[in-house]
Design a protein around this motif. Structure first.
Motif, PDB file in Angstrom:
ATOM      1  N   PHE A 319       9.200  -9.362  18.999  1.00 41.72           N
ATOM      2  CA  PHE A 319       9.621  -9.605  20.376  1.00 41.72           C
ATOM      3  C   PHE A 319      10.453  -8.429  20.888  1.00 41.72           C
ATOM      4  CE2 PHE A 319      13.180 -11.010  23.073  1.00 41.72           C
ATOM      5  CZ  PHE A 319      12.476 -11.407  24.200  1.00 41.72           C
ATOM      6  N   PHE A 320      11.443  -8.025  20.093  1.00 46.86           N
ATOM      7  CA  PHE A 320      12.307  -6.919  20.523  1.00 46.86           C
ATOM      8  C   PHE A 320      11.523  -5.614  20.670  1.00 46.86           C
ATOM      9  CE2 PHE A 320      16.074  -9.418  18.882  1.00 46.86           C
ATOM     10  CZ  PHE A 320      16.665  -9.554  20.133  1.00 46.86           C
ATOM     11  N   PHE A 321      10.635  -5.324  19.720  1.00 44.88           N
ATOM     12  CA  PHE A 321       9.856  -4.089  19.828  1.00 44.88           C
ATOM     13  C   PHE A 321       8.941  -4.119  21.049  1.00 44.88           C
ATOM     14  CE2 PHE A 321      11.153  -2.890  15.526  1.00 44.88           C
ATOM     15  CZ  PHE A 321      11.197  -1.504  15.639  1.00 44.88           C
ATOM     16  N   GLY A 322       8.394  -5.280  21.369  1.00 43.82           N
ATOM     17  CA  GLY A 322       7.551  -5.406  22.557  1.00 43.82           C
ATOM     18  C   GLY A 322       8.339  -5.122  23.824  1.00 43.82           C
ATOM     19  N   LYS A 326       8.139  -1.529  26.432  1.00 40.57           N
ATOM     20  CA  LYS A 326       8.062  -1.530  27.894  1.00 40.57           C
ATOM     21  C   LYS A 326       9.242  -0.758  28.485  1.00 40.57           C
ATOM     22  CE  LYS A 326       5.778  -6.059  28.054  1.00 40.57           C
ATOM     23  NZ  LYS A 326       5.973  -7.491  28.336  1.00 40.57           N
ATOM     24  N   TYR A 327      10.426  -0.939  27.882  1.00 40.24           N
ATOM     25  CA  TYR A 327      11.642  -0.303  28.394  1.00 40.24           C
ATOM     26  C   TYR A 327      11.552   1.224  28.319  1.00 40.24           C
ATOM     27  CZ  TYR A 327      16.490   1.285  28.507  1.00 40.24           C
ATOM     28  OH  TYR A 327      17.639   1.962  28.803  1.00 40.24           O
ATOM     29  N   ALA A 357      16.303  -1.707  34.258  1.00 38.60           N
ATOM     30  CA  ALA A 357      17.631  -2.337  34.265  1.00 38.60           C
ATOM     31  C   ALA A 357      17.543  -3.793  33.824  1.00 38.60           C
ATOM     32  CB  ALA A 357      18.237  -2.237  35.666  1.00 38.60           C
ATOM     33  N   ALA A 358      16.449  -4.455  34.212  1.00 39.14           N
ATOM     34  CA  ALA A 358      16.271  -5.860  33.820  1.00 39.14           C
ATOM     35  C   ALA A 358      16.022  -5.993  32.317  1.00 39.14           C
ATOM     36  CB  ALA A 358      15.115  -6.463  34.610  1.00 39.14           C
ATOM     37  N   LEU A 359      15.336  -5.020  31.728  1.00 41.40           N
ATOM     38  CA  LEU A 359      15.006  -5.095  30.297  1.00 41.40           C
ATOM     39  C   LEU A 359      16.084  -4.509  29.388  1.00 41.40           C
ATOM     40  CD1 LEU A 359      11.219  -4.032  30.346  1.00 41.40           C
ATOM     41  CD2 LEU A 359      12.160  -6.339  30.116  1.00 41.40           C
ATOM     42  N   HIS A 363      16.868  -4.739  25.241  1.00 41.37           N
ATOM     43  CA  HIS A 363      16.685  -3.546  24.405  1.00 41.37           C
ATOM     44  C   HIS A 363      17.965  -3.271  23.604  1.00 41.37           C
ATOM     45  CE1 HIS A 363      15.727   0.514  23.100  1.00 41.37           C
ATOM     46  NE2 HIS A 363      16.849   0.931  23.661  1.00 41.37           N
ATOM     47  N   LEU A 364      19.113  -3.360  24.256  1.00 44.92           N
ATOM     48  CA  LEU A 364      20.392  -3.114  23.573  1.00 44.92           C
ATOM     49  C   LEU A 364      20.670  -4.175  22.511  1.00 44.92           C
ATOM     50  CD1 LEU A 364      22.582  -2.018  26.625  1.00 44.92           C
ATOM     51  CD2 LEU A 364      21.589  -0.559  24.847  1.00 44.92           C
TER      52      LEU A 364
END
Length: 658
Positions: A319-322, A326-327, A357-359, A363-364
């Motif tokens: 999930f995080f890598f996906g 995109k980010y 900004a939304a993603l 990501h962080l």
């Protein structure tokens, strides 16, 4: 007009930025030969550790002062034993501090070295000794010496140095000394300074030739010094920064990188494939000089660990890598670093800013929960990894960008010392080979007419700069083919440049195939061996930027039909039954046919003189349409038009390596 003005301003700013960066680095602009650097480095960096080999029988640690002293001692020993300026010396050895001492000791004495791995085939090494006219041989150890010994009587070798502590053989007709013996002789003699200029030949690096005979690339002191004095525009190490060294030190890529990094006071730690995982954690390097295959192995190791996690954890990681994939793509759009969509409009950038900004919070969060731990496996201090020797696969580029490890890709060839282009940290255009390094020019021309092409059009990549070789040793015909009268070097690569002068490589115009481990393979001799099989009518090797070679094979259907009949097999080709066997119905994709061709390929390739493990053919595909002049896949001289075949069978080739 406004767009052109902005682009020119952008290029000017980059040039000025690099000029200011280089000004802040130690100045070697007045140095005339490479060995002059080491006494100056000893004055600047003194007790800083220069070379460290934790895997030697007894750990080696040399400061800059000690390194400079040992280089001069080695040179004095050579002079005492009769080596004169201009003499050729073959250096047959692999990575170690003693390799570096020997290499620079030879140059300090004014000699020219011809370098190769001790693991290379005996016939190849003997060819290098003979072609270079070497009168002295420096080898890694007694085993390497004995591999060559019986044929040395036919060569003008007068002196042999072992880089090991082993005692030279008794009752030996040649003069043979161990490393400690040579250093002892050097300690008792005063080094005679040798005046050298940038135009003088420094080294011969042998690279593959189309006939199977390697060609000696002539690199001058000026060629190598260009790399030392300009690579600071790409990376800016600090004295004491840790560098892991794993690539073959005699390759031009690793070699020039070592000269550059050590000229700036870095600490080089030698590692190997068995130890790199532990050494990353132990020494926490700031820089790694890598080939794509090494980065792939790190990636594969991480993926293996991910697969061993519980299913719920794997879903979270994916999930995080996906999200992060995109980010980073949105961030590239914002920074105008998306190769597939350069020069986005203001509206496109604004939309990308808002979506990124939304993603960003997710990501962080992924960075805190997942990527940070992955980064720690590299030691946690990586400033940049430098990748060269082949194209970096897109998924590897994306992966390291996501976890926050910066990869700067460089481009060049042995003949260009080697770096001509590199991505900068302030313009890291993924998928590109970067912009030219200082004092380097690139020109894209039509492969047939050699006329320059407009920006953005694909053609043959020509290169010019102070790093271009002097030529191929004792091979004026090959030199004239490679370098035109105006000094433009034919890279053999196809590509195009962006308006910002980033080089995008798209394939090979020449035959040489470069694997992801950095090895250059000349396909013709291997193809010639394969067509000795009665079942292979035509073959073309592929595998540029892959782990192994692959092959497109046009089978000899008549021979194949006879074989099928002898096996009582019913062979079906293009839905047509061509033999009347009764035991089994097969087609070209059947395992029994695939096994037959695998056996044929293995036998013919391995029986070829000079066989190397990298010559092994991995995936292959049987195709029915022969290469011919009529279908545009062969020239009038009946040579395969490789780039045409590659384009025609692009999907099949990609599928072979998927």
């Amino acid at each position: 007009m406004l767009k052109t003005s902005v682009e020119n301003s952008f290029l000017a700013n980059i040039s000025e930025r690099e000029r200011q960066i280089i000004k802040r680095l130690p100045d070697y602009s007045n140095v005339e030969s490479l060995p002059e650097i080491w006494p100056l480095a000893a004055q600047k960096f003194g007790n800083t550790v220069a070379l460290r080999d934790p895997h030697a029988q007894s750990e080696v640690v040399l400061t800059y002062t000690q390194l400079s002293q040992q280089i001069q001692q080695f040179a004095a020993g050579l002079q005492a034993l009769g080596v004169k300026a201009g003499d050729r010396i073959s250096l047959i050895s692999d990575n170690s501090p003693r390799w570096f001492i020997a290499d620079q000791g030879m140059m300090t004495a004014g000699a020219v070295n011809a370098v190769r791995s001790s693991q290379a085939e005996r016939e190849e090494l003997l060819y290098i000794l003979a072609n270079s006219g070497s009168t002295t041989l420096v080898v890694e150890d007694l085993k390497t010496f004995q591999k060559l010994r019986e044929r040395l009587e036919d060569l003008p070798i007068q002196l042999v140095i072992l880089l090991s502590d082993e005692a030279p053989p008794e009752a030996e007709t040649l003069k043979v000394y161990s490393f400690p013996q040579l250093m002892e002789i050097g300690a008792q003699h005063t080094l005679e300074p040798v005046q050298q200029t940038r135009n003088q030949l420094a080294t011969l690096i042998y690279t593959s030739g189309t006939t199977g005979k390697p060609k000696g690339v002539m690199l001058s002191h000026g060629n190598l010094l260009h790399q030392v004095t300009t690579l600071g525009a790409i990376v800016q190490p600090q004295p004491g920064d840790m560098v892991l060294s794993i690539l073959p030190t005699w390759h031009s890529y690793e070699r020039s990188a070592e000269y550059f990094l050590l000229s700036l006071g870095c600490t080089q730690v030698y590692t190997n494939l068995r130890s790199i995982k532990q050494d990353l954690k132990k020494f926490k390097p700031h820089y790694i000089i890598a080939v794509p295959r090494l980065l792939e192995s790190i990636y594969e190791g991480v993926q293996k660990q991910f697969r061993e996690q519980p299913a719920s954890r794997q879903r979270l990681i994916n999930f995080f890598f996906g999200i992060s994939e995109k980010y980073i793509k949105l961030r590239r759009t914002v920074e105008d670093l998306d190769l597939l969509h350069l020069n986005p409009s203001f509206a496109e950038r604004l939309a990308a800013v808002m979506q990124a900004a939304a993603l960003e919070p997710l990501h962080l969060l992924g960075e805190r929960l997942v990527y940070k731990k992955v980064k720690e496996a590299t030691g946690g201090r990586i400033k940049q990894m430098i990748s060269g020797g082949g194209a970096l696969p897109k998924h590897i580029d994306d992966f390291f960008e996501i976890i926050g490890v910066e990869i700067l890709v460089g481009y060049g060839l042995t003949e260009t010392s080697p770096v001509t282009h590199a991505r900068r940290y302030w313009r890291n255009l993924r998928g590109s080979a970067g912009q030219p390094i200082p004092a380097t020019e690139v020109k894209i021309v039509n492969p047939e007419t050699r006329q320059p092409l407009p920006t953005g059009e694909r053609g043959l990549v020509l290169l010019k700069g102070p790093q271009i070789m002097q030529g191929y040793y004792q091979n004026p015909e090959a030199t004239a083919k490679a370098i035109d009268p105006e000094g433009w070097f034919d890279s053999g690569d196809l590509g195009w440049v962006t308006p910002q002068n980033d080089l995008i490589l798209t394939g090979r115009a020449k035959d040489t195939i470069v694997l992801t481990n950095g090895e250059n393979i000349e396909p013709q001799p291997i193809e010639d061996a394969c067509v000795r099989s009665p079942y292979i009518d035509q073959i073309m090797l592929v595998g540029q930027d892959q782990k192994s070679l692959g092959a497109l094979i046009v089978p000899n259907l008549e021979a194949l039909e006879k074989w099928a009949e002898s096996q009582n097999l019913q062979l079906c080709i293009e839905d047509k039954i061509v033999t009347s066997g009764t035991s089994q119905t097969i087609n070209l994709e059947s395992k029994i046919i695939q096994d037959l061709f695998r056996q044929e390929l293995n036998r013919e390739v391995q029986n070829r003189p000079g066989y190397r493990p990298d010559d092994r053919i991995g995936p292959f595909k049987l195709i029915l349409e022969p290469f011919s002049v009529e279908n545009g896949m062969m020239t009038q001289k009946l040579s395969i038009k490789r780039h045409v075949v590659m384009e025609h069978y692009r999907d099949i080739i990609n599928g072979m390596f998927a």
